[in-house]
Design an enzyme around this catalytic site. Structure first.
Site, PDB file in Angstrom:
ATOM      1  N   TYR A   7       0.858  -1.194   0.000  1.00  0.00           N
ATOM      2  CA  TYR A   7       0.000   0.000   0.000  1.00  0.00           C
ATOM      3  C   TYR A   7       0.897   1.248   0.000  1.00  0.00           C
ATOM      4  O   TYR A   7       1.855   1.331   0.782  1.00  0.00           O
ATOM      5  CB  TYR A   7      -0.888  -0.018   1.245  1.00  0.00           C
ATOM      6  CG  TYR A   7      -1.667   1.241   1.461  1.00  0.00           C
ATOM      7  CD1 TYR A   7      -2.732   1.575   0.638  1.00  0.00           C
ATOM      8  CD2 TYR A   7      -1.344   2.122   2.491  1.00  0.00           C
ATOM      9  CE1 TYR A   7      -3.453   2.743   0.826  1.00  0.00           C
ATOM     10  CE2 TYR A   7      -2.058   3.290   2.689  1.00  0.00           C
ATOM     11  CZ  TYR A   7      -3.107   3.598   1.855  1.00  0.00           C
ATOM     12  OH  TYR A   7      -3.810   4.757   2.049  1.00  0.00           O
TER      13      TYR A   7
ATOM     14  N   ASP B 274      -1.125  -6.796   7.395  1.00  0.00           N
ATOM     15  CA  ASP B 274      -2.153  -5.791   7.109  1.00  0.00           C
ATOM     16  C   ASP B 274      -3.317  -6.539   6.458  1.00  0.00           C
ATOM     17  O   ASP B 274      -3.230  -6.966   5.311  1.00  0.00           O
ATOM     18  CB  ASP B 274      -1.551  -4.733   6.164  1.00  0.00           C
ATOM     19  CG  ASP B 274      -2.548  -3.639   5.788  1.00  0.00           C
ATOM     20  OD1 ASP B 274      -3.769  -3.865   5.918  1.00  0.00           O
ATOM     21  OD2 ASP B 274      -2.100  -2.569   5.329  1.00  0.00           O
TER      22      ASP B 274
ATOM     23  N   LYS C  73     -11.844   1.054   5.976  1.00  0.00           N
ATOM     24  CA  LYS C  73     -12.308   0.338   4.782  1.00  0.00           C
ATOM     25  C   LYS C  73     -13.439  -0.626   5.167  1.00  0.00           C
ATOM     26  O   LYS C  73     -14.490  -0.187   5.550  1.00  0.00           O
ATOM     27  CB  LYS C  73     -11.111  -0.373   4.133  1.00  0.00           C
ATOM     28  CG  LYS C  73      -9.832   0.485   4.061  1.00  0.00           C
ATOM     29  CD  LYS C  73      -9.945   1.690   3.164  1.00  0.00           C
ATOM     30  CE  LYS C  73      -8.781   2.674   3.302  1.00  0.00           C
ATOM     31  NZ  LYS C  73      -7.435   2.140   3.238  1.00  0.00           N
TER      32      LYS C  73
HETATM   33  C1  LIG Z   1      -6.107   2.568   3.483  1.00  0.00           C
HETATM   34  C2  LIG Z   1      -5.068   1.569   3.792  1.00  0.00           C
HETATM   35  C3  LIG Z   1      -4.112   1.810   4.788  1.00  0.00           C
HETATM   36  C4  LIG Z   1      -4.039   3.119   5.547  1.00  0.00           C
HETATM   37  O1  LIG Z   1      -5.147   3.311   6.362  1.00  0.00           O
HETATM   38  P1  LIG Z   1      -5.744   4.753   6.752  1.00  0.00           P
HETATM   39  O2  LIG Z   1      -6.916   4.426   7.582  1.00  0.00           O
HETATM   40  O3  LIG Z   1      -6.070   5.442   5.467  1.00  0.00           O
HETATM   41  O4  LIG Z   1      -4.665   5.471   7.488  1.00  0.00           O
HETATM   42  C5  LIG Z   1      -3.190   0.808   5.049  1.00  0.00           C
HETATM   43  N1  LIG Z   1      -3.185  -0.351   4.363  1.00  0.00           N
HETATM   44  C6  LIG Z   1      -4.083  -0.604   3.396  1.00  0.00           C
HETATM   45  C7  LIG Z   1      -4.029  -1.904   2.668  1.00  0.00           C
HETATM   46  C8  LIG Z   1      -5.045   0.342   3.069  1.00  0.00           C
HETATM   47  O5  LIG Z   1      -5.921   0.095   2.094  1.00  0.00           O
END
Ligand SMILES: *Cc1c(COP(=O)(O)O)cnc(C)c1O
Length: 386
Positions: free
Chosen positions: A102, A174, A199
């Protein structure tokens, strides 16, 4: 609760008890910074809201429950959560990560933490053995995400975890793209799970929030210290929204996956499409791993239109009517993105293209609308290509 809950009940009840004050079924939004004490240190369990807040506490218990962990931590954003994980390390320590990370994580690693003396290796983790070439006595952590963004590569968590265990290295995953509905990294041997709850967990594109879950008391103690000492916590309103979102996670994810399956097959058969990246296809290079570690194939896919370059990709994302052109993913509404100019704009072009993030690549976050409308929208937008 004595009952052992299945996932689809954990989203609603995991770690939750009716509020102690009045029995409120949803935890109230405790919009307070501080708490009355009877005598110094004599209080009802809460002193100051950076350290603890009842609404955040309810969310953190829910997070731990849905990821099958013991300890949950909420942060002001996904990146703040990653920031806290990296603070477990010390200058001179090395981290091995994936080369199609990311964009924001890549930026945090290279533009902030390299400056504080951490060193990052980026390898193709689709081959877990690639870690072995980079491991040395300074290696302290492997950081991965799967499926990857936006190429939908799948990394074998269990196989990476085995190597990490053998070398006493932390594995942090993640899990934003999959959500715990599809995949539970702690079960596969990871030490820490991270989420951009912004998300799928919150799921309604109305909050920015990050999460960490672990089952290790040692890591949890350190993370609690970092969370309080660095202070990147979310407010109670955002915790409430995320908790509410999580209650429908399983229902939303099921529909995200169903819609995405249909769209993936539709695009693959479309005469104006060159390539569709989606781990549900049998010919996807990591399909077998995806099928074994995930319950379904998720709500994300990427594609490249035939003969398209930067200009044609922009034309399509501008023509889409139901898919909103926007950053982010995982909400109930469908979004389209152009990684080369949006989410991955901060990654150098050669580095980006080497990993498949070409100028013509379009990424979809498929929402839970009626799939017939989504298909119509894609068809009309592709129809504008010569
Ligand atoms: C959006 C995202 C992040 C970062 O998260 P935020 O809430 O925008 O700080 C990290 N990893 C992935 C895979 C993401 O899609």
């Amino acid at each position: 609760m004595k009952l052992k809950l299945h996932f689809n009940s954990k989203t609603i009840h995991g770690g939750q008890t009716p509020d102690k004050a009045y029995g409120a079924v949803m935890p109230p939004i405790y919009q307070t910074s501080t708490y009355a004490q009877k005598s110094p240190g004599v209080h009802l369990g809460y002193e100051y809201s950076r350290t603890h807040n009842p609404t955040r506490h309810a969310l953190e218990k829910s997070l731990a429950s849905i990821e099958s962990g013991t300890y949950g931590f909420a942060f002001g954003s996904g990146l703040a959560a990653i920031d806290a994980v990296l603070k477990l390390l010390n200058p001179g320590d090395e981290i091995i990560s994936t080369h199609d990370l990311y964009g924001g994580s890549y930026r945090l690693f290279t533009k902030i933490f390299e400056g504080f003396g951490l060193f990052f290796h980026f390898v193709d983790l689709q081959n877990s053995e690639a870690i072995l070439e980079k491991i040395n006595s300074k290696t302290k952590m492997v950081w991965l995400e799967t499926p990857t963004n936006p190429m939908m590569n799948v990394i074998d968590i269990q196989s990476v975890a085995k190597i990490c265990k053998a070398h006493s290295i932390y594995l942090a995953v993640d899990n934003t793209f999959a959500s715990p509905y599809l995949q539970q990294p702690l079960h596969l041997g990871a030490d820490i799970v991270m989420h951009s709850a912004t998300k799928y967990l919150a799921g309604h594109s109305d909050v920015i929030l990050g999460a960490l879950v672990t089952s290790s008391p040692l890591i949890a103690e350190r993370l609690a210290f970092i969370q309080n000492a660095s202070g990147a916590i979310p407010g109670p309103m955002d915790c409430f929204l995320t908790l509410r979102g999580i209650k429908t996670l399983h229902v939303r994810m099921q529909r995200h996956c169903e819609n995405t399956t249909q769209i993936a097959h539709f695009l693959k058969a479309h005469k104006k499409i060159e390539k569709v990246y989606w781990p549900g296809f049998e010919e996807h290079p990591n399909h077998k791993v995806a099928a074994s570690q995930m319950k379904d194939f998720g709500g994300m896919l990427s594609f490249v239109p035939k003969g398209a370059h930067f200009k044609e990709a922009l034309q399509i994302v501008e023509q889409l009517q139901l898919f909103t052109l926007a950053e982010s993913l995982g909400g109930v509404e469908s979004l389209a993105g152009h990684p080369a100019s949006m989410t991955h704009g901060s990654i150098p072009k050669e580095h980006r293209e080497k990993n498949g993030v070409v100028d013509a690549l379009i990424r979809l976050s498929v929402g839970i609308e009626d799939v017939r409308d989504l298909l119509d929208d894609l068809d009309q937008a592709l129809g504008t290509l010569k």
